[in-house]
Design a protein around this motif. Structure first.
Motif, PDB file in Angstrom:
ATOM      1  N   ARG A 384       1.637  25.068  55.791  1.00  0.00           N
ATOM      2  CA  ARG A 384       1.826  26.190  54.856  1.00  0.00           C
ATOM      3  C   ARG A 384       2.520  27.374  55.516  1.00  0.00           C
ATOM      4  O   ARG A 384       3.260  28.107  54.855  1.00  0.00           O
ATOM      5  CB  ARG A 384       0.475  26.625  54.276  1.00  0.00           C
ATOM      6  N   ALA A 385       2.300  27.558  56.799  1.00  0.00           N
ATOM      7  CA  ALA A 385       2.911  28.698  57.480  1.00  0.00           C
ATOM      8  C   ALA A 385       4.431  28.576  57.506  1.00  0.00           C
ATOM      9  O   ALA A 385       5.152  29.544  57.247  1.00  0.00           O
ATOM     10  CB  ALA A 385       2.352  28.829  58.893  1.00  0.00           C
ATOM     11  N   SER A 386       4.932  27.398  57.808  1.00  0.00           N
ATOM     12  CA  SER A 386       6.379  27.203  57.904  1.00  0.00           C
ATOM     13  C   SER A 386       7.009  26.826  56.564  1.00  0.00           C
ATOM     14  O   SER A 386       8.226  26.924  56.398  1.00  0.00           O
ATOM     15  CB  SER A 386       6.698  26.116  58.932  1.00  0.00           C
ATOM     16  N   GLY A 387       6.190  26.330  55.628  1.00  0.00           N
ATOM     17  CA  GLY A 387       6.716  25.855  54.357  1.00  0.00           C
ATOM     18  C   GLY A 387       7.324  24.469  54.446  1.00  0.00           C
ATOM     19  O   GLY A 387       7.995  24.024  53.506  1.00  0.00           O
ATOM     20  N   LEU A 388       7.092  23.763  55.556  1.00  0.00           N
ATOM     21  CA  LEU A 388       7.685  22.443  55.753  1.00  0.00           C
ATOM     22  C   LEU A 388       6.626  21.352  55.660  1.00  0.00           C
ATOM     23  O   LEU A 388       5.485  21.537  56.098  1.00  0.00           O
ATOM     24  CB  LEU A 388       8.376  22.361  57.112  1.00  0.00           C
ATOM     25  N   GLY A 389       7.026  20.240  55.091  1.00  0.00           N
ATOM     26  CA  GLY A 389       6.134  19.090  55.001  1.00  0.00           C
ATOM     27  C   GLY A 389       6.932  17.811  55.135  1.00  0.00           C
ATOM     28  O   GLY A 389       8.161  17.805  55.049  1.00  0.00           O
ATOM     29  N   HIS A 390       6.225  16.714  55.343  1.00  0.00           N
ATOM     30  CA  HIS A 390       6.887  15.413  55.393  1.00  0.00           C
ATOM     31  C   HIS A 390       5.869  14.318  55.183  1.00  0.00           C
ATOM     32  O   HIS A 390       4.654  14.517  55.326  1.00  0.00           O
ATOM     33  CB  HIS A 390       7.627  15.205  56.726  1.00  0.00           C
ATOM     34  N   ALA A 391       6.375  13.139  54.871  1.00  0.00           N
ATOM     35  CA  ALA A 391       5.546  11.940  54.796  1.00  0.00           C
ATOM     36  C   ALA A 391       6.408  10.756  55.177  1.00  0.00           C
ATOM     37  O   ALA A 391       7.618  10.738  54.935  1.00  0.00           O
ATOM     38  CB  ALA A 391       4.977  11.749  53.384  1.00  0.00           C
ATOM     39  N   GLY A 392       5.786   9.744  55.785  1.00  0.00           N
ATOM     40  CA  GLY A 392       6.530   8.551  56.156  1.00  0.00           C
ATOM     41  C   GLY A 392       5.962   7.896  57.395  1.00  0.00           C
ATOM     42  O   GLY A 392       4.795   8.069  57.728  1.00  0.00           O
ATOM     43  N   GLY A 393       6.837   7.145  58.094  1.00  0.00           N
ATOM     44  CA  GLY A 393       6.399   6.363  59.228  1.00  0.00           C
ATOM     45  C   GLY A 393       5.587   5.165  58.768  1.00  0.00           C
ATOM     46  O   GLY A 393       4.544   4.841  59.335  1.00  0.00           O
ATOM     47  N   TYR A 394       6.102   4.465  57.742  1.00  0.00           N
ATOM     48  CA  TYR A 394       5.305   3.430  57.067  1.00  0.00           C
ATOM     49  C   TYR A 394       5.310   2.085  57.772  1.00  0.00           C
ATOM     50  O   TYR A 394       4.611   1.175  57.344  1.00  0.00           O
ATOM     51  CB  TYR A 394       5.809   3.252  55.631  1.00  0.00           C
ATOM     52  N   THR A 395       6.111   1.918  58.787  1.00  0.00           N
ATOM     53  CA  THR A 395       6.166   0.687  59.596  1.00  0.00           C
ATOM     54  C   THR A 395       6.303  -0.573  58.739  1.00  0.00           C
ATOM     55  O   THR A 395       5.719  -1.615  59.054  1.00  0.00           O
ATOM     56  CB  THR A 395       4.934   0.563  60.525  1.00  0.00           C
ATOM     57  N   GLY A 396       7.054  -0.487  57.654  1.00  0.00           N
ATOM     58  CA  GLY A 396       7.309  -1.646  56.829  1.00  0.00           C
ATOM     59  C   GLY A 396       6.378  -1.826  55.650  1.00  0.00           C
ATOM     60  O   GLY A 396       6.491  -2.807  54.918  1.00  0.00           O
ATOM     61  N   HIS A 397       5.456  -0.889  55.416  1.00  0.00           N
ATOM     62  CA  HIS A 397       4.508  -0.980  54.307  1.00  0.00           C
ATOM     63  C   HIS A 397       4.776   0.113  53.262  1.00  0.00           C
ATOM     64  O   HIS A 397       3.864   0.589  52.594  1.00  0.00           O
ATOM     65  CB  HIS A 397       3.075  -0.825  54.813  1.00  0.00           C
ATOM     66  N   GLY A 398       6.032   0.482  53.086  1.00  0.00           N
ATOM     67  CA  GLY A 398       6.316   1.710  52.362  1.00  0.00           C
ATOM     68  C   GLY A 398       6.290   1.651  50.853  1.00  0.00           C
ATOM     69  O   GLY A 398       6.184   2.702  50.210  1.00  0.00           O
ATOM     70  N   VAL A 399       6.394   0.483  50.226  1.00  0.00           N
ATOM     71  CA  VAL A 399       6.555   0.464  48.772  1.00  0.00           C
ATOM     72  C   VAL A 399       5.328   1.036  48.072  1.00  0.00           C
ATOM     73  O   VAL A 399       5.441   1.885  47.183  1.00  0.00           O
ATOM     74  CB  VAL A 399       6.867  -0.955  48.263  1.00  0.00           C
ATOM     75  N   ALA A 400       4.145   0.590  48.469  1.00  0.00           N
ATOM     76  CA  ALA A 400       2.927   1.150  47.892  1.00  0.00           C
ATOM     77  C   ALA A 400       2.493   2.430  48.610  1.00  0.00           C
ATOM     78  O   ALA A 400       1.999   3.374  47.978  1.00  0.00           O
ATOM     79  CB  ALA A 400       1.795   0.128  47.943  1.00  0.00           C
ATOM     80  N   THR A 401       2.689   2.473  49.926  1.00  0.00           N
ATOM     81  CA  THR A 401       2.223   3.623  50.700  1.00  0.00           C
ATOM     82  C   THR A 401       2.941   4.902  50.271  1.00  0.00           C
ATOM     83  O   THR A 401       2.343   5.984  50.247  1.00  0.00           O
ATOM     84  CB  THR A 401       2.439   3.388  52.203  1.00  0.00           C
ATOM     85  N   ALA A 402       4.218   4.793  49.916  1.00  0.00           N
ATOM     86  CA  ALA A 402       4.964   5.970  49.471  1.00  0.00           C
ATOM     87  C   ALA A 402       4.375   6.555  48.191  1.00  0.00           C
ATOM     88  O   ALA A 402       4.418   7.775  47.983  1.00  0.00           O
ATOM     89  CB  ALA A 402       6.428   5.606  49.256  1.00  0.00           C
ATOM     90  N   ASN A 403       3.830   5.704  47.343  1.00  0.00           N
ATOM     91  CA  ASN A 403       3.187   6.209  46.128  1.00  0.00           C
ATOM     92  C   ASN A 403       1.968   7.053  46.475  1.00  0.00           C
ATOM     93  O   ASN A 403       1.790   8.164  45.948  1.00  0.00           O
ATOM     94  CB  ASN A 403       2.787   5.039  45.236  1.00  0.00           C
ATOM     95  N   LEU A 404       1.127   6.549  47.376  1.00  0.00           N
ATOM     96  CA  LEU A 404      -0.038   7.319  47.806  1.00  0.00           C
ATOM     97  C   LEU A 404       0.395   8.600  48.509  1.00  0.00           C
ATOM     98  O   LEU A 404      -0.195   9.671  48.305  1.00  0.00           O
ATOM     99  CB  LEU A 404      -0.909   6.464  48.727  1.00  0.00           C
ATOM    100  N   ALA A 405       1.455   8.524  49.306  1.00  0.00           N
ATOM    101  CA  ALA A 405       1.958   9.712  49.995  1.00  0.00           C
ATOM    102  C   ALA A 405       2.443  10.758  48.995  1.00  0.00           C
ATOM    103  O   ALA A 405       2.205  11.957  49.168  1.00  0.00           O
ATOM    104  CB  ALA A 405       3.084   9.330  50.947  1.00  0.00           C
ATOM    105  N   GLY A 406       3.159  10.319  47.954  1.00  0.00           N
ATOM    106  CA  GLY A 406       3.653  11.260  46.956  1.00  0.00           C
ATOM    107  C   GLY A 406       2.530  11.988  46.246  1.00  0.00           C
ATOM    108  O   GLY A 406       2.604  13.207  46.011  1.00  0.00           O
ATOM    109  N   ARG A 407       1.472  11.273  45.902  1.00  0.00           N
ATOM    110  CA  ARG A 407       0.327  11.924  45.245  1.00  0.00           C
ATOM    111  C   ARG A 407      -0.402  12.868  46.201  1.00  0.00           C
ATOM    112  O   ARG A 407      -0.901  13.923  45.805  1.00  0.00           O
ATOM    113  CB  ARG A 407      -0.630  10.860  44.710  1.00  0.00           C
ATOM    114  N   THR A 408      -0.434  12.478  47.486  1.00  0.00           N
ATOM    115  CA  THR A 408      -1.095  13.331  48.478  1.00  0.00           C
ATOM    116  C   THR A 408      -0.299  14.612  48.715  1.00  0.00           C
ATOM    117  O   THR A 408      -0.876  15.717  48.774  1.00  0.00           O
ATOM    118  CB  THR A 408      -1.277  12.551  49.791  1.00  0.00           C
TER     119      THR A 408
END
Length: 478
Positions: A384-408
């Protein structure tokens, strides 16, 4: 068809690269409009793959008043989201032991169950938004083909039970039921989990992009982000492009395997290469020999593992690592695949499913990159201090994991304290990868050892995992 001894037969019109086969029927999408100039937003998302689009989708659903801008270098779904194997898989992207070491065992189990639910959430949203992505929730079949693989399969089932998986979450299959489902040559064991679905990945990401646009999110394609800046004196973070700067309260990076191209991020995540081939449509007599009526995903227990699906139009899409890493975290974004990799994948495919060799040929080959953190565990971060965020590093499991990341990310941006924001991958910080040439040497040594370990295990009567594989794990921390 064209072939020679030891070579994969290539179908007439064979294609190599060009993003992926998944775009072949509809054609490579024409990119949308560039960013027309500087603008202000509430949230700016960098990257229009699954992570960025799911984040925009859920934020806009929760807060229709938010001004959300998504920036994409090529077109929505150009990266791994449009090239992957179509595995909507409900398994943790990372090590449950590592998550538990910092946050406790119950937190790691909660993350696993959230991943189970993510598979159903992808299917639900696709139905609600009218996205025809060939989704079939047939589960995933893990097959062992020698004594060491069978021992690892049994250990995987036991460990899953110890980590909160029920008897129904992962089911060992007797030989008769295994072969009724899918007849894999040399299979010595199998286990099935219902927590997985097959998808046409490009159709999924393009449908999601259309849904996001309908909600009023602005997606600017052909707009590379050259720099991301933290919050400045004006209180805004920024995504800098050649066509103007987007300022926003939050800038969220969703660049996965392409992260290394951003200044300051070259060693954050390693861009690991994965390659795929897809066959010509197979006739009914081939499927009678193979089975696969339930459309399960198919994986094995090798160290140099494969992944496959039976597509909606009766092809087999089959993938593996190929050339795993390019020096200096470089990315060949055109997706061309080396002939030796195509031949190796064909050999693996026909070794497992010999009936394919009689009727099939390779119609398309392609490659892409996925993001691998140094500890092989996915993360969702918002500062919150910098206003920057990210998600990823799925190591090949990204199709479902990205959905959970987006909601998070949605809950983190909105400041909501939820079960998702309490998951152990939130705000996880890991050390960076080593500088070159150590990075290149380590990755290539790891996969050379894994290949050698698989070769040793294939002919060994012992059920012990090769020491070469254990050495590879120690080298890279896998």
């Amino acid at each position: 068809m064209s072939s020679s001894p030891g070579r994969a037969p290539l179908a007439p019109g064979f294609a190599n690269g060009g993003v992926s086969h998944w775009y072949r029927a509809a054609g490579r999408p024409a990119p949308g409009p560039r960013l027309p100039g500087p603008c202000a937003a509430d949230v700016c998302v960098v990257g229009a793959g699954y992570t960025g689009l799911w984040t925009a989708y859920y934020l806009k659903r929760a807060r229709p008043d938010l001004r959300i801008v998504v920036l994409e270098r090529e077109f929505a779904g150009f990266g791994a989201s449009g090239r992957n194997g179509g595995w909507v898989l409900g398994e943790i992207a990372g090590s449950r032991e590592r998550y538990a070491a910092r946050h406790g065992r119950p937190a790691a189990i909660a993350l696993q169950h959230a991943m189970f639910r993510a598979v159903d959430e992808v299917v639900r949203v696709a139905g609600a938004e009218g996205i025809d992505a060939g989704l079939v929730k047939g589960g995933v079949l893990h097959v062992a083909r020698n004594a060491a693989q069978r021992a690892r399969l049994a250990a995987m089932v036991d460990e899953a039970r110890a980590w909160g998986w029920s008897d129904d979450d992962l089911v060992p299959l007797p030989a008769v039921e295994r072969d009724e489902r899918l007849r894999v040559e040399g299979a010595t064991g199998a286990a099935w989990s219902p927590h997985a679905a097959r998808a046409q990945p490009a159709a999924l990401v393009r449908g999601l992009a259309a849904a996001v646009r309908r909600l009023g999110v602005r997606i600017h394609e052909r707009t590379p982000v050259v720099r991301i800046d933290p919050r400045g004196p004006d209180g805004a973070a920024a995504a800098v492009t050649p066509f103007g700067t987007v300022t926003a309260e939050y800038v969220l990076r969703a660049t996965e395997g392409f992260t290394a191209a951003l200044p300051g991020h070259r060693r954050d995540w390693l861009p690991m290469n994965s390659s795929m081939i897809i066959t010509t449509p197979l006739p009914a007599r081939s499927w009678k020999a193979i089975g696969w009526e339930r459309r399960e995903l198919l994986g094995d227990m090798a160290h140099y593992y494969m992944y496959a699906q039976r597509t909606a139009d009766d092809r087999i899409a089959f993938g593996g690592r190929g050339r795993p890493y390019r020096y200096g975290s470089r990315v060949d974004d055109g997706g061309r695949t080396e002939p030796s990799t195509i031949d190796a994948l064909w050999t693996m495919l026909t070794g497992m499913l010999p009936a394919v060799a009689d009727e099939g040929a390779v119609e398309h080959a392609w490659s892409g990159v996925l993001g691998v953190p140094r500890d092989w565990c996915a993360t969702v971060v918002l500062d919150r201090a910098s206003g920057l965020g990210h998600a990823g590093g799925y190591t090949g499991h990204g199709v479902a994991t990205a959905n959970l990341a987006g909601r998070t990310l949605r809950d983190l941006v909105l400041g909501d304290d939820t079960d998702l924001t309490a998951l152990p991958w939130v705000d996880r910080r890991v050390r960076r990868w080593e500088p070159e040439p150590l990075r290149w040497l380590g990755v290539h040594a790891m996969y050379a050892l894994y290949r050698a370990a698989d070769a040793r295990e294939s002919s060994a009567p012992s059920g012990r995992t090769s020491g070469l594989a254990r050495l590879a794990d120690r080298i890279t921390g896998h």
